[in-house]
Design a protein around this motif. Structure first.
Motif, PDB file in Angstrom:
ATOM      1  N   GLY A   1     -65.012   2.153 -10.380  1.00  0.00           N
ATOM      2  CA  GLY A   1     -65.419   1.715  -9.056  1.00  0.00           C
ATOM      3  C   GLY A   1     -65.236   2.845  -8.064  1.00  0.00           C
ATOM      4  O   GLY A   1     -65.769   2.823  -6.962  1.00  0.00           O
ATOM      5  N   CYS A   2     -64.460   3.854  -8.482  1.00  0.00           N
ATOM      6  CA  CYS A   2     -64.146   4.993  -7.626  1.00  0.00           C
ATOM      7  C   CYS A   2     -64.295   6.279  -8.437  1.00  0.00           C
ATOM      8  O   CYS A   2     -63.837   6.356  -9.574  1.00  0.00           O
ATOM      9  N   LEU A   3     -64.925   7.259  -7.827  1.00  0.00           N
ATOM     10  CA  LEU A   3     -65.060   8.586  -8.410  1.00  0.00           C
ATOM     11  C   LEU A   3     -64.313   9.566  -7.526  1.00  0.00           C
ATOM     12  O   LEU A   3     -64.503   9.566  -6.305  1.00  0.00           O
ATOM     13  N   MET A   4     -63.470  10.388  -8.134  1.00  0.00           N
ATOM     14  CA  MET A   4     -62.799  11.465  -7.418  1.00  0.00           C
ATOM     15  C   MET A   4     -63.301  12.776  -7.991  1.00  0.00           C
ATOM     16  O   MET A   4     -63.079  13.074  -9.167  1.00  0.00           O
ATOM     17  N   ALA A   5     -64.016  13.521  -7.169  1.00  0.00           N
ATOM     18  CA  ALA A   5     -64.588  14.800  -7.584  1.00  0.00           C
ATOM     19  C   ALA A   5     -63.663  15.926  -7.157  1.00  0.00           C
ATOM     20  O   ALA A   5     -63.269  15.998  -5.987  1.00  0.00           O
ATOM     21  N   ILE A   6     -63.311  16.773  -8.115  1.00  0.00           N
ATOM     22  CA  ILE A   6     -62.426  17.902  -7.829  1.00  0.00           C
ATOM     23  C   ILE A   6     -63.114  19.195  -8.258  1.00  0.00           C
ATOM     24  O   ILE A   6     -64.054  19.176  -9.045  1.00  0.00           O
ATOM     25  N   ASP A   7     -62.641  20.297  -7.727  1.00  0.00           N
ATOM     26  CA  ASP A   7     -63.097  21.627  -8.138  1.00  0.00           C
ATOM     27  C   ASP A   7     -64.606  21.801  -7.991  1.00  0.00           C
ATOM     28  O   ASP A   7     -65.241  22.479  -8.792  1.00  0.00           O
ATOM     29  N   GLY A   8     -65.196  21.164  -6.998  1.00  0.00           N
ATOM     30  CA  GLY A   8     -66.616  21.334  -6.736  1.00  0.00           C
ATOM     31  C   GLY A   8     -67.535  20.545  -7.647  1.00  0.00           C
ATOM     32  O   GLY A   8     -68.730  20.832  -7.714  1.00  0.00           O
ATOM     33  N   ALA A   9     -67.007  19.541  -8.336  1.00  0.00           N
ATOM     34  CA  ALA A   9     -67.839  18.723  -9.222  1.00  0.00           C
ATOM     35  C   ALA A   9     -68.963  18.064  -8.433  1.00  0.00           C
ATOM     36  O   ALA A   9     -68.786  17.659  -7.284  1.00  0.00           O
ATOM     37  N   GLU A  10     -70.093  17.968  -9.065  1.00  0.00           N
ATOM     38  CA  GLU A  10     -71.295  17.413  -8.439  1.00  0.00           C
ATOM     39  C   GLU A  10     -71.133  15.916  -8.172  1.00  0.00           C
ATOM     40  O   GLU A  10     -70.566  15.182  -8.980  1.00  0.00           O
TER      41      GLU A  10
ATOM     42  N   LEU B   1     -62.248  16.007  -3.190  1.00  0.00           N
ATOM     43  CA  LEU B   1     -61.001  16.691  -2.861  1.00  0.00           C
ATOM     44  C   LEU B   1     -61.223  18.185  -2.997  1.00  0.00           C
ATOM     45  O   LEU B   1     -61.734  18.645  -4.026  1.00  0.00           O
ATOM     46  N   PHE B   2     -60.854  18.929  -1.955  1.00  0.00           N
ATOM     47  CA  PHE B   2     -61.076  20.370  -2.013  1.00  0.00           C
ATOM     48  C   PHE B   2     -59.926  21.137  -1.389  1.00  0.00           C
ATOM     49  O   PHE B   2     -59.279  20.688  -0.453  1.00  0.00           O
ATOM     50  N   ASP B   3     -59.678  22.310  -1.940  1.00  0.00           N
ATOM     51  CA  ASP B   3     -58.580  23.192  -1.559  1.00  0.00           C
ATOM     52  C   ASP B   3     -58.962  23.963  -0.304  1.00  0.00           C
ATOM     53  O   ASP B   3     -59.878  24.791  -0.328  1.00  0.00           O
ATOM     54  N   GLY B   4     -58.258  23.706   0.771  1.00  0.00           N
ATOM     55  CA  GLY B   4     -58.541  24.360   2.044  1.00  0.00           C
ATOM     56  C   GLY B   4     -58.200  25.836   2.066  1.00  0.00           C
ATOM     57  O   GLY B   4     -58.629  26.558   2.967  1.00  0.00           O
ATOM     58  N   ASP B   5     -57.456  26.330   1.068  1.00  0.00           N
ATOM     59  CA  ASP B   5     -57.119  27.749   0.996  1.00  0.00           C
ATOM     60  C   ASP B   5     -58.153  28.539   0.196  1.00  0.00           C
ATOM     61  O   ASP B   5     -58.021  29.741   0.025  1.00  0.00           O
ATOM     62  N   ASP B   6     -59.149  27.843  -0.315  1.00  0.00           N
ATOM     63  CA  ASP B   6     -60.198  28.468  -1.118  1.00  0.00           C
ATOM     64  C   ASP B   6     -61.505  28.391  -0.336  1.00  0.00           C
ATOM     65  O   ASP B   6     -62.084  27.316  -0.179  1.00  0.00           O
ATOM     66  N   GLY B   7     -61.949  29.542   0.185  1.00  0.00           N
ATOM     67  CA  GLY B   7     -63.152  29.579   1.012  1.00  0.00           C
ATOM     68  C   GLY B   7     -64.389  29.053   0.300  1.00  0.00           C
ATOM     69  O   GLY B   7     -65.208  28.356   0.902  1.00  0.00           O
ATOM     70  N   ALA B   8     -64.529  29.362  -0.977  1.00  0.00           N
ATOM     71  CA  ALA B   8     -65.692  28.885  -1.737  1.00  0.00           C
ATOM     72  C   ALA B   8     -65.649  27.371  -1.896  1.00  0.00           C
ATOM     73  O   ALA B   8     -66.683  26.701  -1.803  1.00  0.00           O
ATOM     74  N   ALA B   9     -64.448  26.818  -2.122  1.00  0.00           N
ATOM     75  CA  ALA B   9     -64.310  25.361  -2.259  1.00  0.00           C
ATOM     76  C   ALA B   9     -64.622  24.662  -0.943  1.00  0.00           C
ATOM     77  O   ALA B   9     -65.272  23.609  -0.927  1.00  0.00           O
ATOM     78  N   THR B  10     -64.181  25.246   0.149  1.00  0.00           N
ATOM     79  CA  THR B  10     -64.455  24.667   1.461  1.00  0.00           C
ATOM     80  C   THR B  10     -65.959  24.697   1.746  1.00  0.00           C
ATOM     81  O   THR B  10     -66.529  23.708   2.223  1.00  0.00           O
ATOM     82  N   GLN B  11     -66.601  25.799   1.430  1.00  0.00           N
ATOM     83  CA  GLN B  11     -68.053  25.888   1.640  1.00  0.00           C
ATOM     84  C   GLN B  11     -68.793  24.889   0.758  1.00  0.00           C
ATOM     85  O   GLN B  11     -69.744  24.248   1.199  1.00  0.00           O
ATOM     86  N   ARG B  12     -68.354  24.735  -0.480  1.00  0.00           N
ATOM     87  CA  ARG B  12     -68.981  23.770  -1.391  1.00  0.00           C
ATOM     88  C   ARG B  12     -68.859  22.360  -0.810  1.00  0.00           C
ATOM     89  O   ARG B  12     -69.812  21.579  -0.841  1.00  0.00           O
TER      90      ARG B  12
END
Length: 152
Positions: A86-95, A110-121
């Protein structure tokens, strides 16, 4: 139609914060799929969840086992989770697709705020999903507690 919540991790790493979100989701009666992009990272996360405190144990499994459909929490890299979440948690830029947001009760990115690429994704995902009509919320823990910073 569900909502998509974006969680900007700035104070606690994924392996510390994720158990809290999983417990809240299970309390709501949702099965959860945690979708990542790297099988080794999912294996690492599986080990971290097994090492958690006994009183806060989260029943879960790593996709590929004989009981995937029975798992309350399934860690996977596949687009289709066998546990009917019923819930999906996407990590590490998962589609995540707008169709998934519409079909599920909740989607969390969920994305890592210290990772610029993750924030942009995550920003790109926000634009795509809200552009497709999905309701979205952006949450930040920068102040030391979770605060909703934006809503669409």
């Amino acid at each position: 139609m569900g909502d998509v919540y974006f969680y900007h991790l700035t104070r606690r790493p994924l392996d510390v914060m994720l158990p809290d979100l999983l417990a809240k989701s299970l309390d709501r009666g949702w099965r959860v799929a945690v979708r990542g992009t790297d099988p080794d990272r999912m294996d690492w996360l599986d080990r971290k969840l097994w090492q958690g405190p006994e009183e806060g144990f989260l029943p879960h499994g790593l996709a590929g086992g004989p009981h995937d459909a029975d798992q309350p929490v399934l860690l996977t890299t596949d687009a289709q989770a066998a546990n009917d979440p019923g819930c999906l948690m996407a990590i590490d830029g998962a589609e995540v697709s707008a169709g998934e947001v519409a079909a599920l009760d909740r989607v969390c990115v969920l994305f890592d705020g210290d990772d610029g690429a993750a924030t942009q994704r995550a920003r790109d995902q926000w634009r795509v999903l809200t552009g497709a009509g999905c309701k979205a919320q952006y949450w930040s823990e920068e102040s030391g507690r979770w605060e909703k910073k934006a809503e669409s």
